[in-house]
Motif scaffolding. Structure first.
Motif, PDB file in Angstrom:
ATOM      1  N   LYS A   1       0.852  -1.192   0.000  1.00 33.52           N
ATOM      2  CA  LYS A   1       0.000   0.000   0.000  1.00 33.52           C
ATOM      3  C   LYS A   1       0.885   1.238   0.000  1.00 33.52           C
ATOM      4  O   LYS A   1       1.826   1.335   0.796  1.00 33.52           O
ATOM      5  CB  LYS A   1      -0.906   0.022   1.241  1.00 33.52           C
ATOM      6  N   SER A   2       0.603   2.170  -0.910  1.00 34.98           N
ATOM      7  CA  SER A   2       1.387   3.401  -0.975  1.00 34.98           C
ATOM      8  C   SER A   2       0.485   4.571  -1.333  1.00 34.98           C
ATOM      9  O   SER A   2      -0.633   4.396  -1.827  1.00 34.98           O
ATOM     10  CB  SER A   2       2.517   3.271  -1.998  1.00 34.98           C
ATOM     11  N   PHE A   3       0.987   5.764  -1.086  1.00 38.70           N
ATOM     12  CA  PHE A   3       0.275   6.994  -1.403  1.00 38.70           C
ATOM     13  C   PHE A   3       1.220   7.945  -2.136  1.00 38.70           C
ATOM     14  O   PHE A   3       2.427   7.988  -1.836  1.00 38.70           O
ATOM     15  CB  PHE A   3      -0.238   7.672  -0.125  1.00 38.70           C
ATOM     16  N   ALA A   4       0.672   8.700  -3.074  1.00 38.26           N
ATOM     17  CA  ALA A   4       1.477   9.688  -3.799  1.00 38.26           C
ATOM     18  C   ALA A   4       1.696  10.911  -2.909  1.00 38.26           C
ATOM     19  O   ALA A   4       0.768  11.403  -2.266  1.00 38.26           O
ATOM     20  CB  ALA A   4       0.767  10.094  -5.082  1.00 38.26           C
ATOM     21  N   THR A   5       2.937  11.397  -2.838  1.00 39.17           N
ATOM     22  CA  THR A   5       3.277  12.610  -2.101  1.00 39.17           C
ATOM     23  C   THR A   5       4.126  13.501  -3.000  1.00 39.17           C
ATOM     24  O   THR A   5       4.648  13.034  -4.031  1.00 39.17           O
ATOM     25  CB  THR A   5       4.066  12.287  -0.813  1.00 39.17           C
TER      26      THR A   5
ATOM     27  N   ASN B   1      -8.660  -0.673   0.789  1.00 37.71           N
ATOM     28  CA  ASN B   1      -8.073  -1.731  -0.019  1.00 37.71           C
ATOM     29  C   ASN B   1      -6.574  -1.531  -0.177  1.00 37.71           C
ATOM     30  O   ASN B   1      -6.098  -0.397  -0.336  1.00 37.71           O
ATOM     31  CB  ASN B   1      -8.711  -1.762  -1.411  1.00 37.71           C
ATOM     32  N   PRO B   2      -5.799  -2.616  -0.184  1.00 38.11           N
ATOM     33  CA  PRO B   2      -4.374  -2.496  -0.505  1.00 38.11           C
ATOM     34  C   PRO B   2      -4.189  -2.280  -2.000  1.00 38.11           C
ATOM     35  O   PRO B   2      -5.118  -2.486  -2.790  1.00 38.11           O
ATOM     36  CB  PRO B   2      -3.811  -3.857  -0.068  1.00 38.11           C
ATOM     37  N   ASP B   3      -3.002  -1.847  -2.387  1.00 34.92           N
ATOM     38  CA  ASP B   3      -2.693  -1.744  -3.815  1.00 34.92           C
ATOM     39  C   ASP B   3      -2.581  -3.133  -4.431  1.00 34.92           C
ATOM     40  O   ASP B   3      -3.008  -3.362  -5.562  1.00 34.92           O
ATOM     41  CB  ASP B   3      -1.375  -0.978  -4.028  1.00 34.92           C
ATOM     42  N   SER B   4      -1.988  -4.051  -3.670  1.00 33.28           N
ATOM     43  CA  SER B   4      -1.856  -5.438  -4.120  1.00 33.28           C
ATOM     44  C   SER B   4      -1.674  -6.336  -2.911  1.00 33.28           C
ATOM     45  O   SER B   4      -1.444  -5.864  -1.792  1.00 33.28           O
ATOM     46  CB  SER B   4      -0.659  -5.591  -5.079  1.00 33.28           C
ATOM     47  N   GLY B   5      -1.775  -7.635  -3.143  1.00 29.52           N
ATOM     48  CA  GLY B   5      -1.720  -8.588  -2.043  1.00 29.52           C
ATOM     49  C   GLY B   5      -3.089  -8.777  -1.423  1.00 29.52           C
ATOM     50  O   GLY B   5      -4.099  -8.254  -1.906  1.00 29.52           O
ATOM     51  N   GLN B   6      -3.142  -9.543  -0.338  1.00 30.52           N
ATOM     52  CA  GLN B   6      -4.425  -9.816   0.298  1.00 30.52           C
ATOM     53  C   GLN B   6      -4.272 -10.002   1.802  1.00 30.52           C
ATOM     54  O   GLN B   6      -3.166 -10.260   2.302  1.00 30.52           O
ATOM     55  CB  GLN B   6      -5.078 -11.051  -0.306  1.00 30.52           C
ATOM     56  N   ILE B   7      -5.395  -9.851   2.489  1.00 34.24           N
ATOM     57  CA  ILE B   7      -5.464 -10.056   3.925  1.00 34.24           C
ATOM     58  C   ILE B   7      -6.493 -11.137   4.195  1.00 34.24           C
ATOM     59  O   ILE B   7      -7.655 -11.021   3.803  1.00 34.24           O
ATOM     60  CB  ILE B   7      -5.860  -8.761   4.652  1.00 34.24           C
ATOM     61  N   LEU B   8      -6.062 -12.215   4.823  1.00 30.82           N
ATOM     62  CA  LEU B   8      -6.940 -13.326   5.155  1.00 30.82           C
ATOM     63  C   LEU B   8      -7.249 -13.281   6.644  1.00 30.82           C
ATOM     64  O   LEU B   8      -6.341 -13.167   7.478  1.00 30.82           O
ATOM     65  CB  LEU B   8      -6.264 -14.655   4.800  1.00 30.82           C
ATOM     66  N   THR B   9      -8.527 -13.351   6.984  1.00 32.61           N
ATOM     67  CA  THR B   9      -8.920 -13.317   8.388  1.00 32.61           C
ATOM     68  C   THR B   9      -9.754 -14.545   8.728  1.00 32.61           C
ATOM     69  O   THR B   9     -10.518 -15.039   7.897  1.00 32.61           O
ATOM     70  CB  THR B   9      -9.739 -12.050   8.712  1.00 32.61           C
ATOM     71  N   ARG B  10      -9.589 -15.019   9.934  1.00 33.79           N
ATOM     72  CA  ARG B  10     -10.394 -16.117  10.454  1.00 33.79           C
ATOM     73  C   ARG B  10     -11.137 -15.602  11.684  1.00 33.79           C
ATOM     74  O   ARG B  10     -10.525 -15.138  12.640  1.00 33.79           O
ATOM     75  CB  ARG B  10      -9.511 -17.312  10.819  1.00 33.79           C
ATOM     76  N   GLY B  11     -12.444 -15.674  11.644  1.00 36.49           N
ATOM     77  CA  GLY B  11     -13.245 -15.145  12.730  1.00 36.49           C
ATOM     78  C   GLY B  11     -13.658 -13.708  12.462  1.00 36.49           C
ATOM     79  O   GLY B  11     -13.293 -13.109  11.453  1.00 36.49           O
ATOM     80  N   ALA B  12     -14.423 -13.146  13.382  1.00 36.12           N
ATOM     81  CA  ALA B  12     -14.958 -11.793  13.236  1.00 36.12           C
ATOM     82  C   ALA B  12     -13.924 -10.766  13.685  1.00 36.12           C
ATOM     83  O   ALA B  12     -13.355 -10.874  14.776  1.00 36.12           O
ATOM     84  CB  ALA B  12     -16.227 -11.650  14.067  1.00 36.12           C
TER      85      ALA B  12
END
Length: 220
Positions: free
Chosen positions: A9-13, A56-67
């Motif tokens: 994840k990145s932002f333009a500065t 959202n990330p720019d790329s990749g993923q986040i996997l979660t288990r549970g709430a």
């Protein structure tokens, strides 16, 4: 359990792109209260927003288990023209819990008095954080995301917040963002340090604190 896979994840500065996450791979174990440490602007709150699904990330993923909770202390999703009580009841209906029980807990915990029945747009940032923390702690999550809220209010309120948080940690996990190392030691048993878009995880919270302090001294 939360798993970050190739997360970027990145932002333009004006000085080029600022990376919050640069191809991060990290597994956050279940049953841990993990402090997320880093200097101002490192992207800790952004990481919580991505883990919660609010960003959202720019790329990749986040996997979660549970709430996984919304970021506690983040009140941006509240309807400003509704009262605190109305917002609490609305969240209760979303999560399918008893609205009266939710409101009773929030009224007792947040200690907003008559302000609970006033529009949220009239609240200070601290009052919004107390409302958000109360609503979140009234709900059962497998992982709580906490952003600075334990430092809100007077010493009595901070003690009450810590007690409720520790009670939840008997059966849940958490990721905690705070600049207070006292709070880190009081609430957390593991840590991760975010620096230049990279994360280093430590199963021992004292090792995480030592790494963070070293980073801060090096930047001076």
């Amino acid at each position: 359990m939360i798993i970050l896979e190739n997360l970027t994840k990145s932002f333009a500065t004006p000085n080029g792109r600022k990376y919050v996450a640069k191809n991060i791979n990290l597994t956050i174990p279940q049953g841990k209260a993990m402090a997320l440490l880093g200097r101002n602007g490192a992207g800790k709150s952004t990481m919580l927003q991505m883990i919660s699904g609010n960003m959202n990330p720019d790329s990749g993923q986040i996997l979660t288990r549970g709430a996984v909770s919304f970021p506690v202390g983040f009140a941006g999703s509240f309807h400003r023209d509704l009262t605190g009580a109305q917002n609490a009841r609305f969240v209760a209906r979303i999560y399918g819990v008893d609205t009266d029980a939710m409101l009773d807990f929030v009224a007792d915990f947040a200690a907003l008095g008559g302000h609970l029945h006033m529009p949220v747009r009239s609240y200070s940032s601290g009052m919004r954080s107390r409302l958000a923390f109360g609503i979140s702690m009234a709900l059962d999550f497998d992982t709580y995301l906490v952003d600075e809220v334990t430092s809100v209010g007077d010493s009595a309120f901070r003690r009450k917040s810590a007690a409720v948080f520790k009670a939840r940690m008997k059966k849940s996990s958490a990721i905690v963002v705070t600049h207070s190392l006292i709070e880190v030691r009081n609430l957390c048993n593991a840590g991760a340090v975010l620096e230049n878009g990279e994360v280093t995880y430590f199963d021992d919270v004292e090792e995480a604190i030592a790494k963070h302090v070293s980073n801060m001294k090096r930047s001076k």
